[in-house]
Write a protein that holds these residues in place. Structure first.
Motif, PDB file in Angstrom:
ATOM      1  N   ARG A 161       0.829  -1.211   0.000  1.00  0.00           N
ATOM      2  CA  ARG A 161       0.000   0.000   0.000  1.00  0.00           C
ATOM      3  C   ARG A 161       0.861   1.257   0.000  1.00  0.00           C
ATOM      4  O   ARG A 161       0.503   2.262  -0.629  1.00  0.00           O
ATOM      5  N   LYS A 205       2.139   1.699  -3.459  1.00  0.00           N
ATOM      6  CA  LYS A 205       1.069   2.177  -4.334  1.00  0.00           C
ATOM      7  C   LYS A 205       1.039   3.707  -4.368  1.00  0.00           C
ATOM      8  O   LYS A 205       0.742   4.311  -5.398  1.00  0.00           O
ATOM      9  N   GLU A 263       1.204   5.939  -7.740  1.00  0.00           N
ATOM     10  CA  GLU A 263       0.239   7.007  -8.058  1.00  0.00           C
ATOM     11  C   GLU A 263       0.970   8.331  -8.284  1.00  0.00           C
ATOM     12  O   GLU A 263       0.608   9.104  -9.173  1.00  0.00           O
ATOM     13  N   THR A 306      -5.084   7.243  -1.999  1.00  0.00           N
ATOM     14  CA  THR A 306      -4.189   6.106  -1.744  1.00  0.00           C
ATOM     15  C   THR A 306      -3.443   6.294  -0.424  1.00  0.00           C
ATOM     16  O   THR A 306      -3.303   5.356   0.370  1.00  0.00           O
TER      17      THR A 306
END
Length: 190
Positions: free
Chosen positions: A118, A121, A125, A162
């Protein structure tokens, strides 16, 4: 010598291709696009927060209702905003971040590895923000201008959502953690 007359026995790879097709990366891109579109639709349809005379009681009822549904689905309820949290303009952000966290926890668990994924991520992004900015400024002569300011803004929003989702792994009340941190920064900059 292998038996050439035996028919081909399906392998696990064949089964995966039957489900995902020949290009699983393309399928993942399509799924991510669909999830983003659904999240954007939910945000557009979400009612704006209103002030009620008995706002705390209303918030408590909403949180209990959401918690009950999550527990029934086997999801963790500690990810939801406590009943004492006031409605803010960021409520749709936290709603999406909470849903995303619960969805990811159900699908992938919440191990240290998943936490690292995560966090990575967020970097991915951020890379999309830069790609959109490069496209907006036409810095790639082969492609020219491929994006607009609104595309960069949308990618920045993806980074925020995110990061809000990843924040759940480090605090039980991510909205309060962000508010506290923003207040400290505000005091520093005057």
């Amino acid at each position: 010598m292998p038996n050439a007359h035996l028919p081909h026995q399906p392998t696990a790879r064949d089964a995966i291709r039957a489900i995902l097709g020949d290009d699983p990366d393309n399928l993942l891109i399509q799924l991510e696009t669909e999830v983003r579109a659904e999240a954007a639709d939910e945000l557009r349809r979400a009612p704006l927060p209103t002030v009620h005379d008995n706002e705390q009681a209303q918030t408590a009822r909403t949180v209990r209702s959401v918690d009950t549904r999550l527990v029934a689905q086997g999801m963790h309820s500690d990810y939801w905003i406590p009943a004492t949290t006031e409605a803010t303009p960021l409520a749709p952000l936290w709603d999406v971040a909470h849903k995303s966290t619960a969805w990811l926890d159900t699908a992938n668990g919440s191990s240290d590895h998943e936490t690292a994924m995560r966090l990575m991520k967020i970097c991915e992004e951020a890379g999309e923000v830069m790609a959109a900015y490069i496209g907006m400024t036409g810095q790639n002569p082969r492609k020219g201008v491929t994006h607009r300011r609104s595309d960069v803004a949308a990618e920045l929003c993806d980074v925020i959502i995110t990061a809000a989702t990843a924040l759940h792994a480090f605090t039980k009340d991510p909205a309060a953690a962000l508010d506290d941190h923003a207040r400290r920064i505000s005091q520093r900059i005057g």
